[in-house]
Design a protein around this motif. Structure first.
Motif, mmCIF file in Angstrom:
data_model
loop_
_atom_site.group_PDB
_atom_site.id
_atom_site.type_symbol
_atom_site.label_atom_id
_atom_site.label_comp_id
_atom_site.label_asym_id
_atom_site.label_seq_id
_atom_site.Cartn_x
_atom_site.Cartn_y
_atom_site.Cartn_z
ATOM 1 N N MET A 69 42.799 25.838 36.244
ATOM 2 C CA MET A 69 41.777 26.271 35.674
ATOM 3 C C MET A 69 40.372 26.190 35.745
ATOM 4 O O MET A 69 39.454 26.855 35.636
ATOM 5 C CB MET A 69 41.813 26.389 33.844
ATOM 6 N N ASN A 70 40.139 24.926 36.435
ATOM 7 C CA ASN A 70 38.603 24.292 36.720
ATOM 8 C C ASN A 70 38.494 25.550 37.391
ATOM 9 O O ASN A 70 36.934 25.474 37.665
ATOM 10 C CB ASN A 70 38.858 23.245 37.401
ATOM 11 N N ILE A 71 38.760 25.694 39.051
ATOM 12 C CA ILE A 71 39.021 26.554 40.052
ATOM 13 C C ILE A 71 38.489 27.922 39.664
ATOM 14 O O ILE A 71 37.713 28.511 39.241
ATOM 15 C CB ILE A 71 39.781 26.793 41.107
ATOM 16 N N ALA A 72 39.423 28.366 38.623
ATOM 17 C CA ALA A 72 39.300 30.094 37.488
ATOM 18 C C ALA A 72 37.341 29.582 36.954
ATOM 19 O O ALA A 72 37.195 30.898 36.859
ATOM 20 C CB ALA A 72 40.235 30.411 36.818
ATOM 21 N N ASN A 73 37.377 28.719 35.816
ATOM 22 C CA ASN A 73 36.324 29.000 35.460
ATOM 23 C C ASN A 73 35.315 28.715 36.124
ATOM 24 O O ASN A 73 34.250 29.162 36.487
ATOM 25 C CB ASN A 73 35.595 27.756 34.694
ATOM 26 N N SER A 74 35.227 27.836 37.705
ATOM 27 C CA SER A 74 34.196 27.877 38.961
ATOM 28 C C SER A 74 33.742 29.194 39.407
ATOM 29 O O SER A 74 32.339 29.887 39.449
ATOM 30 C CB SER A 74 33.952 27.011 39.755
ATOM 31 N N LEU A 75 35.459 29.876 39.567
ATOM 32 C CA LEU A 75 34.838 31.616 40.058
ATOM 33 C C LEU A 75 34.249 32.065 39.531
ATOM 34 O O LEU A 75 33.107 32.803 39.341
ATOM 35 C CB LEU A 75 35.792 31.654 40.447
ATOM 36 N N HIS A 76 34.403 31.868 38.241
ATOM 37 C CA HIS A 76 33.819 32.895 36.856
ATOM 38 C C HIS A 76 32.231 33.075 37.057
ATOM 39 O O HIS A 76 31.879 33.442 36.189
ATOM 40 C CB HIS A 76 34.862 32.783 35.472
ATOM 41 N N ILE A 84 29.125 40.135 38.896
ATOM 42 C CA ILE A 84 30.172 40.680 39.137
ATOM 43 C C ILE A 84 30.547 40.383 37.551
ATOM 44 O O ILE A 84 31.204 39.631 37.222
ATOM 45 C CB ILE A 84 31.015 40.019 40.390
ATOM 46 N N PRO A 85 31.835 41.567 36.946
ATOM 47 C CA PRO A 85 31.967 41.344 35.542
ATOM 48 C C PRO A 85 33.538 40.634 35.999
ATOM 49 O O PRO A 85 34.626 40.382 36.906
ATOM 50 C CB PRO A 85 33.053 42.713 35.257
ATOM 51 N N THR A 86 33.985 39.713 35.367
ATOM 52 C CA THR A 86 35.061 38.853 35.446
ATOM 53 C C THR A 86 35.980 39.279 34.189
ATOM 54 O O THR A 86 37.372 38.199 34.584
ATOM 55 C CB THR A 86 35.024 37.312 34.329
ATOM 56 N N GLN A 87 36.376 40.171 33.851
ATOM 57 C CA GLN A 87 37.315 40.490 32.594
ATOM 58 C C GLN A 87 38.438 40.934 33.540
ATOM 59 O O GLN A 87 39.317 40.523 32.536
ATOM 60 C CB GLN A 87 36.463 41.307 31.979
ATOM 61 N N ARG A 88 37.942 41.483 33.977
ATOM 62 C CA ARG A 88 39.985 42.022 35.536
ATOM 63 C C ARG A 88 38.556 42.153 36.444
ATOM 64 O O ARG A 88 37.948 42.749 37.089
ATOM 65 C CB ARG A 88 40.315 43.637 34.824
ATOM 66 N N TYR A 89 39.543 41.474 36.829
ATOM 67 C CA TYR A 89 39.197 41.897 39.073
ATOM 68 C C TYR A 89 40.599 41.932 40.430
ATOM 69 O O TYR A 89 41.099 41.114 39.172
ATOM 70 C CB TYR A 89 37.883 40.681 38.807
ATOM 71 N N ASP A 90 40.342 42.404 41.515
ATOM 72 C CA ASP A 90 41.306 42.313 42.115
ATOM 73 C C ASP A 90 41.514 40.953 42.969
ATOM 74 O O ASP A 90 40.162 40.598 42.903
ATOM 75 C CB ASP A 90 41.174 43.419 42.636
ATOM 76 N N LEU A 100 29.808 36.732 47.072
ATOM 77 C CA LEU A 100 30.902 37.035 46.760
ATOM 78 C C LEU A 100 31.438 38.438 47.487
ATOM 79 O O LEU A 100 30.657 38.914 47.089
ATOM 80 C CB LEU A 100 31.115 36.633 45.421
ATOM 81 N N GLU A 101 32.257 39.072 47.560
ATOM 82 C CA GLU A 101 33.114 40.023 48.208
ATOM 83 C C GLU A 101 34.415 40.136 47.356
ATOM 84 O O GLU A 101 35.334 38.634 47.063
ATOM 85 C CB GLU A 101 33.251 40.405 48.883
ATOM 86 N N ILE A 102 34.609 40.582 45.919
ATOM 87 C CA ILE A 102 36.570 41.070 45.503
ATOM 88 C C ILE A 102 36.978 41.779 46.530
ATOM 89 O O ILE A 102 36.660 43.232 47.762
ATOM 90 C CB ILE A 102 36.381 41.786 44.664
ATOM 91 N N ARG A 103 37.918 41.458 47.265
ATOM 92 C CA ARG A 103 39.582 41.636 47.902
ATOM 93 C C ARG A 103 38.360 43.092 49.417
ATOM 94 O O ARG A 103 38.749 44.042 49.847
ATOM 95 C CB ARG A 103 40.495 43.342 46.947
ATOM 96 N N PRO A 104 38.055 41.710 49.880
ATOM 97 C CA PRO A 104 37.100 42.735 50.854
ATOM 98 C C PRO A 104 38.469 42.665 52.311
ATOM 99 O O PRO A 104 39.767 41.961 52.281
ATOM 100 C CB PRO A 104 36.287 41.571 51.226
#
Length: 116
Positions: A69-76, A84-90, A100-104
Motif C-alpha cells: 500500500m505504501n508503494i501504491a500510494n506513492s505511485l498514485h 493521470i487518472p488513478t481510479q483504473r489503470y493497466d 510516467l507511462e502506463i503499459r509502455p
C-alpha cells in the motif's frame, strides 16, 4: 443567446483541453542516477515480460510491487501530479527518469532510457 451559449461551450472546451493536453508538472526523480522504475504485480504477465525484456537488454529496472500500500500510494501521488487518472489503470506503470507511462512497450522504455 445562441452566441453566448456557443462562446461558453467553446471556452469550456479550451479550458478542458489545456488541462488534458497542456504541459505536465515535472515529477521529482526517484533516484539520483538515470533509472527505470517498474510498478506492477508479481502475478501480472505484462509486468513480468517487461522486467525480463529490460534485463535482457542490459537495463536493470527497480521493481516496485503495488500490492504494498505504501508503494501504491506513492505511485498514485506521482500519477496525480502528472494528471493521470488513478481510479483504473493497466499495469505496469513505468517511471523512466521521472516520466510516467502506463503499459509502455519495451522499445519505448529503452528509447526513453537511452535518450537520457
Amino acid at each position: 443567446m445562441k452566441k453566448i451559449m456557443l462562446f461558453a461551450l467553446l471556452s469550456l472546451c479550451i479550458y478542458k483541453a489545456r488541462q488534458d493536453f497542456g504541459p505536465k508538472p515535472i515529477l521529482p526523480p526517484l533516484y539520483n542516477e538515470p533509472y527505470v522504475a517498474v510498478y506492477g504485480r508479481d502475478s501480472c504477465g505484462h509486468t513480468q515480460r517487461l522486467l525480463k525484456g529490460l534485463k535482457q537488454q542490459g537495463i536493470e529496472p527497480h521493481y516496485l510491487n503495488v500490492d504494498d500500500m505504501n508503494i501504491a500510494n506513492s505511485l498514485h501521488a506521482r500519477m496525480e501530479l502528472q494528471k493521470i487518472p488513478t481510479q483504473r489503470y493497466d499495469l505496469p506503470v513505468v517511471d523512466v527518469n521521472a516520466s510516467l507511462e502506463i503499459r509502455p512497450t519495451l522499445a519505448s522504455v529503452q528509447e526513453q532510457f537511452l535518450a537520457q
